[in-house]
Design an enzyme around this catalytic site. Sequence first.
Site, short mmCIF file in Angstrom:
data_model
loop_
_atom_site.label_atom_id
_atom_site.label_comp_id
_atom_site.label_asym_id
_atom_site.label_seq_id
_atom_site.Cartn_x
_atom_site.Cartn_y
_atom_site.Cartn_z
N CYS A 2 0.88 -1.17 0.00
CA CYS A 2 0.00 0.00 0.00
C CYS A 2 0.91 1.22 0.00
CB CYS A 2 -0.93 0.16 1.21
SG CYS A 2 -2.11 -1.17 1.41
N ARG A 41 2.91 0.19 -5.54
CA ARG A 41 2.79 -0.48 -4.24
C ARG A 41 1.43 -1.14 -4.05
NH1 ARG A 41 6.77 1.38 -0.64
NH2 ARG A 41 5.55 0.53 1.06
N TRP A 89 -3.23 -2.19 -1.55
CA TRP A 89 -2.98 -3.58 -1.91
C TRP A 89 -3.74 -4.38 -0.86
CZ3 TRP A 89 -1.16 -6.47 -5.71
CH2 TRP A 89 -0.78 -7.79 -5.44
N ASN A 113 -0.95 1.75 6.26
CA ASN A 113 -0.20 0.71 5.54
C ASN A 113 0.28 -0.27 6.59
OD1 ASN A 113 1.48 -0.82 3.94
ND2 ASN A 113 3.10 0.73 3.83
N GLY A 114 0.01 -1.57 6.38
CA GLY A 114 0.44 -2.58 7.35
C GLY A 114 -0.72 -3.47 7.74
N GLU A 511 15.94 -22.86 -9.51
CA GLU A 511 15.48 -21.47 -9.59
C GLU A 511 16.61 -20.54 -10.06
OE1 GLU A 511 12.90 -19.85 -9.73
OE2 GLU A 511 13.19 -17.84 -8.94
N LYS A 515 16.34 -18.23 -13.42
CA LYS A 515 16.52 -16.77 -13.43
C LYS A 515 17.52 -16.38 -14.53
CE LYS A 515 13.76 -15.54 -11.66
NZ LYS A 515 12.78 -16.30 -10.96
N GLU A 518 15.99 -16.90 -18.15
CA GLU A 518 14.96 -15.95 -18.59
C GLU A 518 15.48 -14.52 -18.69
OE1 GLU A 518 11.50 -15.74 -16.02
OE2 GLU A 518 12.72 -16.07 -14.25
N HIS A 534 25.77 -39.14 -12.69
CA HIS A 534 24.95 -40.03 -13.50
C HIS A 534 24.77 -39.51 -14.91
CE1 HIS A 534 24.19 -42.43 -9.94
NE2 HIS A 534 24.02 -41.28 -9.29
N LYS A 636 4.19 -11.50 -17.67
CA LYS A 636 4.14 -11.62 -16.21
C LYS A 636 3.11 -12.66 -15.79
CE LYS A 636 5.21 -10.70 -12.03
NZ LYS A 636 6.42 -11.43 -11.60
C1 F6R Z 1 9.85 -16.98 -13.40
C2 F6R Z 1 8.44 -16.73 -13.28
C3 F6R Z 1 7.49 -17.79 -13.73
C4 F6R Z 1 6.25 -17.83 -12.81
C5 F6R Z 1 5.21 -18.79 -13.40
C6 F6R Z 1 3.99 -18.93 -12.51
O1 F6R Z 1 10.62 -15.93 -12.95
O2 F6R Z 1 8.02 -15.68 -12.87
O3 F6R Z 1 8.09 -19.03 -13.80
O4 F6R Z 1 6.65 -18.25 -11.54
O5 F6R Z 1 4.79 -18.34 -14.66
O6 F6R Z 1 3.38 -17.69 -12.33
P1 F6R Z 1 2.36 -17.47 -11.16
O7 F6R Z 1 3.10 -17.59 -9.89
O8 F6R Z 1 1.79 -16.11 -11.39
O9 F6R Z 1 1.31 -18.55 -11.29
#
Ligand code: F6R
Length: 641
Positions: A2, A41, A89, A113-114, A511, A515, A518, A534, A636
């Site tokens: 927020c 935010r 938020w 906020n909080g 992970e 990162k 991508e 293996h 996203k």
């Molecule tokens: C990687 C990334 C994706 C998401 C995946 C699931 O950095 O952001 O692998 O984790 O597309 O997305 P959500 O969590 O929104 O279901």
Amino acid sequence: MCGIVGHVRPLAPVISSAATPEVEGRTLCVLLDGLGRLEYRGYDSAGVALVGPSGLQVAKAAGKLENLRAAIAAEPPAPATAGIGHTRWATHGGPTTENAHPHRAGSIAVVHNGIIENFRALRAEVEEAGRALLSDTDTEIAAHILDMDFTARLAEATAADPSADPAQVLVESMRAVTERLEGAFALLAVTSLAPEAIVAARRSSPLVIGLGDGENFLGSDVAAFVAFTSRAAEVGDDQILLLRPDSVTVWDKDGCIVEPKGWEVSWDASAAVKGGYETFMDKEIHDQPAAVADTLLGRVDERGEIQLDEMRIDPAVLRSVDKIIVVACGTAAYAGHVAKYAIEHWCRVPVEIELAHEFRYRDAVVSEKTLTVAISQSGETMDTIQAVRHAREQGSKVLAIVNAYGSTIAREADAVLYTHAGPEVAVASTKAFLAQITACYLLGLYLAQLRGNKWPEEVADYLAKLGEMPDKVQWILDEQQSVVRALGAELADRSSFLFLGRHVGFPVALEGALKLKELAYVHAEGFAAGELKHGPIALVEEGLPVFVIVPTPRRPILHDKVLSNVQEIRARGARTIVVAEEGDDAVDAFAEHIIRIPAAPTLMAPLLTVVPLQIFAAALAGAKGLDIDQPRNLAKSVTVE
Ligand code: F6R
């Protein structure tokens, strides 16, 4: 999350500014500009409260800030001398206009906020006083408690001295009320009885002062007011503030006046939306201590027991669960993979990790005794939505761990455990991952408590260790960031990387590789360290950079095995980059580069070890001149199957 903003100016102003030439409407202009810069935010709803010669006026609207702007344009408020604004938020209560801030009670309006953890007890008090509540928020309760105290105190003060200053009385009320509040808050209040004042308080939620000439500001961060002043000052925990047009007074928790520490903001309004960081990803990496802390907030009651308010699944059903299936994609699935180790260890229930898109198309064994846990930052990933529907059709209860309030997965699941990471804007997920692990751990400990797998003291001990993680993440950001960034720049010309981990370090390795793929468009693979021999060890050649996540030396059985793996690849020419605990000297002989993390128990370590991998990927992509926030081909939220 927020965003909050405040502005106070004199009743008869002589302020001119290129940014807001219309002096009369300056407070409203400042608030709307600040809210625009704070919208990152939260953007579920927005609102403003203004006080001035016409009394108290409140305008609010669900949805983005443009809805509030439209509402204000349709019904312009009278000129004001002080105002507070909020972009939300959602945490308590859905993203509706009723739940939007500011919340009004008597002559007072409040933004917050909080999360106020003891709001249930306070709600009973407000209801007993016969006050009608219009929203589902903890903030409205705080507004009423504050107004009840203020009304009584002001009556007493004016009886003793008819010229008593209402602003000063509101300061006393704010102190008395915040002493009773548990949790985190930045609270701003205005009253029509003191139209040239804002009273504020802060505990564990961000709040900064903006110092102007003949006017003053408040904001969740300097972005809120950087278009109007570059002079800022800190607010400490448990401090109370009184802002007037020409003065700012700050009291510490003992009631002593303190001088706030000031600084000159070095960046301009154009960078404000990213809070001064170059990219959203950088900002979100730095948000991680707060994302973990906020996800933990409000989930433990006064007896030290975990209370998951959103857990609408019958405890008898949860006791009878004989299997948990996690459905998720990408980073969210890796968070589930980390959680598998913890939940199986704490609850003695088997946990399967299923990529959501695979789960639906195979004949998975699901029954009424299966608990399906869907993890999603956006709550809108179509693969995960379909997996949720499929699981429910099979009779499984579905618990969603979701960041976006009111999203499809949150609505369709039987229960929701929200992560409180705030909006994640960069396409590559960072703070959501840490918040998802934290929420999964809360779930695991809740089940262990409910099913009697762990003694209350054991649950309390794990919670205490989780509570230490925000500071440890911050330590990495403070102490290791420059080393990791330099390494990212140095290795920007490499086209292949490996990531190795064992136990919970394995999903962290996955992970780390994701990162890098991508963000930097290079080949990167994560492996379970024991799997290397293996087959994949054939990939190792002279100079190949290999990240190794080394477990704590206090688990020798894991630690020593991983050290053997480091030696194996080093012997074949790999350039070893080791992520290891502070004080773990055993790695020195085998590591070309060492990135340190603070000591932590094995199960907590993923919240730390992943942080340098995120920083590394962003630094390497930055050195290659790539778009860090919006990598190619990605979105996203993946809303198609
Ligand atoms: C990687 C990334 C994706 C998401 C995946 C699931 O950095 O952001 O692998 O984790 O597309 O997305 P959500 O969590 O929104 O279901």
